[in-house]
Design a protein around this motif. Sequence first.
Motif, PDB file in Angstrom:
ATOM      1  N   ARG A 795       0.845  -1.191   0.000  1.00  0.00           N
ATOM      2  CA  ARG A 795       0.000   0.000   0.000  1.00  0.00           C
ATOM      3  C   ARG A 795       0.887   1.250   0.000  1.00  0.00           C
ATOM      4  NH1 ARG A 795      -4.425  -1.527  -1.864  1.00  0.00           N
ATOM      5  NH2 ARG A 795      -5.602   0.170  -0.870  1.00  0.00           N
ATOM      6  N   TYR A 796       0.785   2.020  -1.057  1.00  0.00           N
ATOM      7  CA  TYR A 796       1.584   3.241  -1.183  1.00  0.00           C
ATOM      8  C   TYR A 796       0.908   4.399  -0.448  1.00  0.00           C
ATOM      9  CZ  TYR A 796       4.237   0.781  -4.757  1.00  0.00           C
ATOM     10  OH  TYR A 796       5.026  -0.123  -5.425  1.00  0.00           O
ATOM     11  N   ASP A 797       1.714   5.210   0.251  1.00  0.00           N
ATOM     12  CA  ASP A 797       1.195   6.394   0.952  1.00  0.00           C
ATOM     13  C   ASP A 797       1.140   7.573  -0.004  1.00  0.00           C
ATOM     14  OD1 ASP A 797       0.957   5.030   3.347  1.00  0.00           O
ATOM     15  OD2 ASP A 797       3.037   5.465   3.923  1.00  0.00           O
ATOM     16  N   VAL A 798       0.296   8.522   0.367  1.00  0.00           N
ATOM     17  CA  VAL A 798       0.185   9.741  -0.425  1.00  0.00           C
ATOM     18  C   VAL A 798       1.452  10.580  -0.252  1.00  0.00           C
ATOM     19  CG1 VAL A 798      -1.117  11.880  -0.750  1.00  0.00           C
ATOM     20  CG2 VAL A 798      -2.299   9.765  -0.140  1.00  0.00           C
TER      21      VAL A 798
END
Length: 798
Positions: A795-798
């Motif tokens: 899951r990539y963060d903003v």
Amino acid sequence: MDTTRKLMQFHFIAQAETATHYHQNPEMFYVLRGNLDIKIDDKMYKMQSGDIVLINANKRHTVIGNEELLGARFEIDFHLLAEYMGSMQLLFWCNTVADRNHAYSNLRRLLDRILTRYFEKDDKSALYLNALYFETLYVLTSNFLVKADDVRLNLEDSQDRMRIRQIQNYVQANYQSQISLNDLADRLYLSNAYLSKYIKKNLGMTFMEYLNNVRLFHAVDELMYSDKNLTHIAYDNGFPTSASFTKAFREIYNESPSEYRKKIQDEKEKDEKEKMLQQEEEQRILEYLKFRAHKENPQSTRKKEYIINAGNVKDTLTDCSKAISIGDGYLLLQSEAQHQVEKIQKQTGVKYARIWNILSREYCFSEKEGYNFRRLDQVLDFLLDHHMKPYLEVGSKPSLFMYTPERSINIEKSKMDSYDFKTFSEIIRELCVHLVNRYGVEELETWYFEYWNDPSLNITEPDGEYYQRFDLLYQTMKNYSEEISVGGAGFILGYETLVCKKIFPIWKAREIHPDFLSVCSFQYIALVEEGGRLGRKSIDSEYMLNQIEIMKNVMEETGFQIPEFHIDEWNFTISNRNVLNDSCEQGAYILKNCIEMNGAVDMMAYWHALDLYSDYYDTDTVLNGDSGLISRDGICKPSFYAFQFMNRLLPKVLEKNDHAIVTTNGRNRYVIACHNYKSLSSRYVFTDEDEIQLEDIEQYVEDIDPIKLNFTIQNVKDGKYLVKIYRVNRECGSVQDLWKNLDYSKGLMRDEVDYLKSSAIPGIEMKTIEVENGELCLTNNLEMQEIRLIDVQYRYDV
């Protein structure tokens, strides 16, 4: 039952050499070190360390060992075992030189424990040794016993089998009396002449030879284990005089009963005087057993630990399991069948659909009107429109459904077409021209054309008509393109492997060879014994992998190397009325084999896609034990989800083992398919498939224990990962267990069927985990026969 007799006993052997002989009790030889050559009848087996060969009762054999030989000989009391089994028809096929079976590992461990017990002299040793003997015989009878009346995949009239049993039972019950062929003929309402020829044909000996064989079987026991004089033994076992007993005995054993008894007594005296092995030999054995224990050291089946390197790609996921066999091609003219096949393709990614009877007279050809391929075009167009390639069986293959291998019904007799060679030649040419003109050569190069081994075409003969027909199909297709694939011949693994030793040299000597070799796998094996073929169900958990290896060895031995290897039909049973087909067991079986066979073959087409294939008068329930992925009412089974899980795997394989396959796309995503498959038990071996009851399913597996699978994937990117878990077990995704909650009711209403459709889906669980230090840890507890898909995405963060 005589409790003073030993069910088994063993002796260590070194530098063994015996002249050709035979005896009543089966012998099992186990080589620890060195080499041992065993000749049984006219076949020679060269044993090496770890090999096991069992010699059946009254089989002529010779044993020769080299100077380095260290081994053991286990003797089984045949008569005592027959009493336990309740049958005199006992025959084993246990031979690691010529066979592959996962059960051999269990057998070796038991034999090692027996040998180890030899050196333990405590008071309980004898009791424990007997327990090991019983466990060993349990493994032997469960996995290697071939029943003489269990002729698998033989579709001939069962009347013959019934009559043979009547003859055998009558003789076994009356051998002590003065019975005659006339007595038996009267009992069976047959003439003497007919019965005499019948017995000779089916038993391979005359009535009197068979009767004397049974009498001698029992008489030899009394020679060995009693003090009766020869006259009493003769009378008590049905011989009219001691002279007739001696004559019959000498014909079989090449010596008189008194000579045989003296030899046995001498051997017993020698055994009694035999001392413990010398210290040097004892040390060699102990060192060997210690080495074996250290080498094998099996892990606990309840917990498995897997450490995986995310950067170490070991293999590539192939499409070998993305094929299905549908059966009669014209089933696809039904809208219901089309809807179900379309659903299978969309959710499992099936790429090839295998069909047959495409040249049916009903749809394609008549003597008056000639050829018309319009209906065939509809079938092929449907497949192509839904992104599936045709795998066409061009021959005339019967459409059967089977309760058991011995009991089948031909529900499509009218479609079973067998053209003479002239007509076959004409229709093949017409078909090929039509397909090329309609679909184009480039499209046909992506299809497969198969020609089945119809027994009537005599493939075992050098001039058999099968080869003429195959060559015709091959040459006709190759006239348009050398890239069109034509193969055959659908040999039955484990059942026709031996006959392939004769067929492959014939095919190799011919000018035309197939582009692919096709076989089918239904988890039965056969043994050719005295001209007859005997068979049994196999519960080998690695049956397909082992039998493929055996078939490939035959190909290598005969020099018959073919570019591609296909399994055109596969399942653990040939029965269409086996409730295990509808169960979680089937899902675990399919997932296990798809994982195991990845890369081992070029294609494997599951048998079969739809329960509609065997829709019949007895299909008045939601489930009927057929092996389709979707029920007659369109309900997905655990088997469907096994293929769905395989379809969701990623292309790069990081790990493949007994319970799982771990894949990645190389971009921080990992998908794991895993299972807790349980092997079938001996109860399954001795039960007809259609007699298994829904309530008793758990009794047909070896154990029902859950398993914990711990996956540690190292060298992954730190951060958050979303984990999605899809599971099918008896609590979720099993239509069979949902139906149980409806009391297995027949004639369900539409809303009840809709409930099953909507409810028989995998359970889903989602969670987020944090990865630090590059280690992704996943723990999964699987119930028996559960299958699971684990999808892990970064899951990539903003």
